[in-house]
Design a protein around this motif. Sequence first.
Motif, PDB file in Angstrom:
ATOM      1  N   PHE A   5      -7.856   5.194  15.714  1.00  0.00           N
ATOM      2  CA  PHE A   5      -7.204   4.440  16.791  1.00  0.00           C
ATOM      3  C   PHE A   5      -6.440   3.248  16.224  1.00  0.00           C
ATOM      4  N   ALA A   6      -7.014   2.551  15.273  1.00  0.00           N
ATOM      5  CA  ALA A   6      -6.339   1.400  14.658  1.00  0.00           C
ATOM      6  C   ALA A   6      -5.062   1.849  13.938  1.00  0.00           C
ATOM      7  N   ALA A   7      -5.135   2.966  13.248  1.00  0.00           N
ATOM      8  CA  ALA A   7      -3.946   3.484  12.561  1.00  0.00           C
ATOM      9  C   ALA A   7      -2.874   3.888  13.561  1.00  0.00           C
ATOM     10  N   ALA A   8      -3.281   4.494  14.665  1.00  0.00           N
ATOM     11  CA  ALA A   8      -2.323   4.890  15.695  1.00  0.00           C
ATOM     12  C   ALA A   8      -1.669   3.673  16.326  1.00  0.00           C
ATOM     13  N   ALA A   9      -2.451   2.646  16.615  1.00  0.00           N
ATOM     14  CA  ALA A   9      -1.900   1.418  17.196  1.00  0.00           C
ATOM     15  C   ALA A   9      -0.928   0.757  16.229  1.00  0.00           C
ATOM     16  N   ALA A  10      -1.269   0.753  14.954  1.00  0.00           N
ATOM     17  CA  ALA A  10      -0.368   0.173  13.949  1.00  0.00           C
ATOM     18  C   ALA A  10       0.937   0.947  13.886  1.00  0.00           C
ATOM     19  N   ALA A  11       0.870   2.258  14.003  1.00  0.00           N
ATOM     20  CA  ALA A  11       2.083   3.080  13.978  1.00  0.00           C
ATOM     21  C   ALA A  11       2.976   2.763  15.176  1.00  0.00           C
ATOM     22  N   VAL A  12       2.380   2.592  16.341  1.00  0.00           N
ATOM     23  CA  VAL A  12       3.162   2.241  17.536  1.00  0.00           C
ATOM     24  C   VAL A  12       3.834   0.886  17.353  1.00  0.00           C
ATOM     25  N   ILE A  13       3.116  -0.077  16.817  1.00  0.00           N
ATOM     26  CA  ILE A  13       3.673  -1.416  16.595  1.00  0.00           C
ATOM     27  C   ILE A  13       4.842  -1.348  15.622  1.00  0.00           C
ATOM     28  N   VAL A  14       4.688  -0.578  14.559  1.00  0.00           N
ATOM     29  CA  VAL A  14       5.773  -0.442  13.582  1.00  0.00           C
ATOM     30  C   VAL A  14       7.003   0.184  14.231  1.00  0.00           C
ATOM     31  N   VAL A  15       6.816   1.210  15.037  1.00  0.00           N
ATOM     32  CA  VAL A  15       7.951   1.859  15.710  1.00  0.00           C
ATOM     33  C   VAL A  15       8.657   0.876  16.632  1.00  0.00           C
ATOM     34  N   VAL A  16       7.906   0.115  17.413  1.00  0.00           N
ATOM     35  CA  VAL A  16       8.506  -0.858  18.339  1.00  0.00           C
ATOM     36  C   VAL A  16       9.277  -1.927  17.572  1.00  0.00           C
ATOM     37  N   VAL A  17       8.717  -2.431  16.480  1.00  0.00           N
ATOM     38  CA  VAL A  17       9.397  -3.461  15.687  1.00  0.00           C
ATOM     39  C   VAL A  17      10.684  -2.915  15.081  1.00  0.00           C
ATOM     40  N   VAL A  18      10.643  -1.719  14.535  1.00  0.00           N
ATOM     41  CA  VAL A  18      11.836  -1.124  13.919  1.00  0.00           C
ATOM     42  C   VAL A  18      12.922  -0.911  14.964  1.00  0.00           C
ATOM     43  N   VAL A  19      12.564  -0.377  16.106  1.00  0.00           N
ATOM     44  CA  VAL A  19      13.550  -0.126  17.156  1.00  0.00           C
ATOM     45  C   VAL A  19      14.138  -1.444  17.654  1.00  0.00           C
ATOM     46  N   THR A  20      13.311  -2.445  17.838  1.00  0.00           N
ATOM     47  CA  THR A  20      13.792  -3.753  18.311  1.00  0.00           C
ATOM     48  C   THR A  20      14.748  -4.365  17.296  1.00  0.00           C
ATOM     49  N   ARG A  21      14.444  -4.281  16.047  1.00  0.00           N
ATOM     50  CA  ARG A  21      15.345  -4.842  15.027  1.00  0.00           C
ATOM     51  C   ARG A  21      16.666  -4.087  14.962  1.00  0.00           C
ATOM     52  N   ARG A  22      16.627  -2.781  15.135  1.00  0.00           N
ATOM     53  CA  ARG A  22      17.873  -2.007  15.137  1.00  0.00           C
ATOM     54  C   ARG A  22      18.746  -2.394  16.317  1.00  0.00           C
ATOM     55  N   ILE A  23      18.135  -2.672  17.435  1.00  0.00           N
ATOM     56  CA  ILE A  23      18.902  -3.054  18.625  1.00  0.00           C
ATOM     57  C   ILE A  23      19.550  -4.412  18.415  1.00  0.00           C
ATOM     58  N   ARG A  24      18.848  -5.341  17.823  1.00  0.00           N
ATOM     59  CA  ARG A  24      19.386  -6.697  17.631  1.00  0.00           C
ATOM     60  C   ARG A  24      20.510  -6.743  16.616  1.00  0.00           C
TER      61      ARG A  24
END
Length: 119
Positions: free
Chosen positions: A99-118
């Motif tokens: 579960f911790a690994a899955a949550a970390a993966a979601v956080i990484v995806v959100v951060v990457v997508v947010t940075r690409r948008i900015r």
Amino acid sequence: MTKPEIPADPQRLREEIEQTRAELGETVEQLAAKTDVKARTKQALGDAGGRARQTLTDVKDQAAQAAGVVAEKASTAKQQLSEADLPAPVRRRLPLAAFAAAAAAVIVVVVVVTRRIRS
């Protein structure tokens, strides 16, 4: 500069005058629109807001999709762990780690997508 031909027919002359007035009116309206800074600013803000809302919707969709993939993988890992022949203390800790690994993966995806948008 050459003089335009003036029609001899009074009706034709009136039609040309009306056409010239209509063209001049359109030109004045276009110039007035260009000088209306307040309206142009509102239009630009509206356009930017629309693009921002669309981008936010896209990011939400991508995050939801990534979360679904991670949840599916976590469920599969949990199922595999429950079927494995491991000691009870190890089986209890592994789902938490997954579960911790899955949550970390979601956080990484959100951060990457947010940075690409900015950018």
